[in-house]
Design a protein around this motif. Structure first.
Motif, PDB file in Angstrom:
ATOM      1  N   SER A  78      -1.033   2.088  -0.678  1.00 26.24           N
ATOM      2  CA  SER A  78      -0.373   3.020  -1.581  1.00 26.24           C
ATOM      3  C   SER A  78      -0.418   2.506  -3.013  1.00 26.24           C
ATOM      4  N   HIS A 106       7.014   7.311  -6.757  1.00 25.75           N
ATOM      5  CA  HIS A 106       8.453   7.426  -6.501  1.00 25.75           C
ATOM      6  C   HIS A 106       8.918   6.238  -5.668  1.00 25.75           C
ATOM      7  N   GLY A 107      10.098   5.801  -5.977  1.00 25.92           N
ATOM      8  CA  GLY A 107      10.669   4.644  -5.305  1.00 25.92           C
ATOM      9  C   GLY A 107      11.466   3.851  -6.317  1.00 25.92           C
ATOM     10  N   LYS A 120       6.240  -7.497   3.256  1.00 29.20           N
ATOM     11  CA  LYS A 120       5.504  -6.274   2.908  1.00 29.20           C
ATOM     12  C   LYS A 120       4.489  -6.523   1.799  1.00 29.20           C
ATOM     13  N   GLY A 200       9.645   2.590  -1.591  1.00 31.28           N
ATOM     14  CA  GLY A 200      10.091   3.916  -1.208  1.00 31.28           C
ATOM     15  C   GLY A 200       9.968   4.012   0.294  1.00 31.28           C
ATOM     16  N   GLU A 201       9.332   5.084   0.771  1.00 34.22           N
ATOM     17  CA  GLU A 201       9.049   5.168   2.203  1.00 34.22           C
ATOM     18  C   GLU A 201       8.133   4.031   2.624  1.00 34.22           C
ATOM     19  N   LYS A 202       7.300   3.584   1.708  1.00 31.26           N
ATOM     20  CA  LYS A 202       6.464   2.407   1.935  1.00 31.26           C
ATOM     21  C   LYS A 202       6.281   1.677   0.613  1.00 31.26           C
ATOM     22  N   SER A 204       4.493   0.382  -2.608  1.00 32.67           N
ATOM     23  CA  SER A 204       3.409   0.858  -3.466  1.00 32.67           C
ATOM     24  C   SER A 204       3.185  -0.114  -4.611  1.00 32.67           C
TER      25      SER A 204
END
Length: 312
Positions: A78, A106-107, A120, A200-202, A204
């Motif tokens: 991402s 986004h995040g 991560k 965020g969801e992942k 980036s």
């Protein structure tokens, strides 16, 4: 990120037209960072980032970066998407500088650095390094120790650094002769700071404008310096974070013995690189009146302190 070039109303009109933005799209200066001009664009319910390159680089190498970002996105990493304008191009020019429009990631920026976050980041870097094998981005201007030493050596460093001069230059002598050229190489991000990582969801990554061909362990050294060592944790906590980070990375890409042996030297080298970058930016270059983040090299001197155990 910073603002060196102020966009005029005419520039903004051209950007709105080329990228089909609304007439009321708002341009907001982003002062964070120190290398390129960046604006946040708010257009109705959408956000974008417009980046204007200030490095006077070859257009071909910049277009390779955009292709590399697309390649990473296509392979599950991402990072910002580049928009193609009405002329079918991924870029435009303002005052002979190359501009690009990216989607807004986004995040939130990482505030609490913990084992989960480091795992991560390590996993993402391992994937990027595996994907970058056989690919190349040559840079005429880059975040590189020798590049910035050449810049700052043209002024009276001893007068600028004063009591820090002998300390810094002593560390430079330790690392300048080390040969990293035999290590595994490919395209590295080269600027993995907390400002360039969004959760965020992942996870980036943003701001690949300093990615370049280099040994992979540069990215590892930057994370160890600017996510772990800079935090002044206890030695036990520091060792734990470094261990978690490197073990997570090796689940994606195994380190060679030669990389492990030179990792400590690379940690020192990357610390010096960013110290020299800041010295150049604030004592050598003329940036008076520019909207940019002020960062002192003194904040990074902790990274040069003795006492860090060998990691391997």
């Amino acid at each position: 990120m910073a603002v060196y070039t102020n966009l005029t109303n005419e520039h903004k009109k051209d950007i709105r037209t080329l990228y089909n933005l609304g007439e009321e799209a708002d341009f907001i200066e982003i002062s964070e960072g120190i290398l390129n001009t960046n604006y946040l664009i708010k257009d109705r319910d959408k956000k974008y980032v417009f980046r204007l390159l200030e490095g006077r680089r070859n257009i071909g190498e910049e277009l390779k970066e955009l292709d590399f970002l697309n390649y990473l996105n296509e392979n599950g990493v991402s990072c910002p998407e580049i928009f193609v304008n009405n002329l079918g191009e991924k870029h435009m020019f303002i005052q002979n500088k190359m501009g690009c429009l990216f989607d807004f990631i986004h995040g939130s920026k990482v505030k609490d650095i913990n084992c989960e976050v480091l795992e991560k980041i390590a996993s993402t870097l391992g994937k990027i390094h595996n994907l970058s094998k056989g690919r190349s981005i040559q840079r005429t201007r880059k975040i590189d120790l020798d590049y910035f030493y050449e810049k700052i050596s043209k002024v009276d460093l001893e007068a600028i650094l004063k009591e820090d001069y002998n300390f810094i230059m002593g560390k430079y002598k330790k690392v300048k002769e080390t040969d990293f050229s035999s290590l595994p190489m490919g395209i590295v991000h080269n600027d993995i700071f907390p400002d360039n990582v969004f959760m965020g969801e992942k996870l980036s990554l943003i701001d690949f404008n300093d990615c370049m061909d280099a040994p992979f362990i540069i990215d590892l050294a930057i994370v160890i310096n600017f996510w772990i060592k800079i935090k002044k944790n206890s030695k036990d906590e520091e060792k734990k974070f470094i261990k978690v980070f490197l073990e997570s990375y090796e689940r994606e890409r195994k380190l060679l013995l030669a990389e492990k042996r030179l990792l400590n030297k690379m940690i020192l080298k990357t610390a010096l690189t960013f110290i020299f970058l800041r010295i150049n930016k604030f004592y050598v270059e003329d940036n008076k009146g520019k909207n940019m983040e002020v960062k002192s090299y003194k904040d990074l001197l902790i990274l040069l302190e003795e006492g860090t155990d060998e990691i391997y």
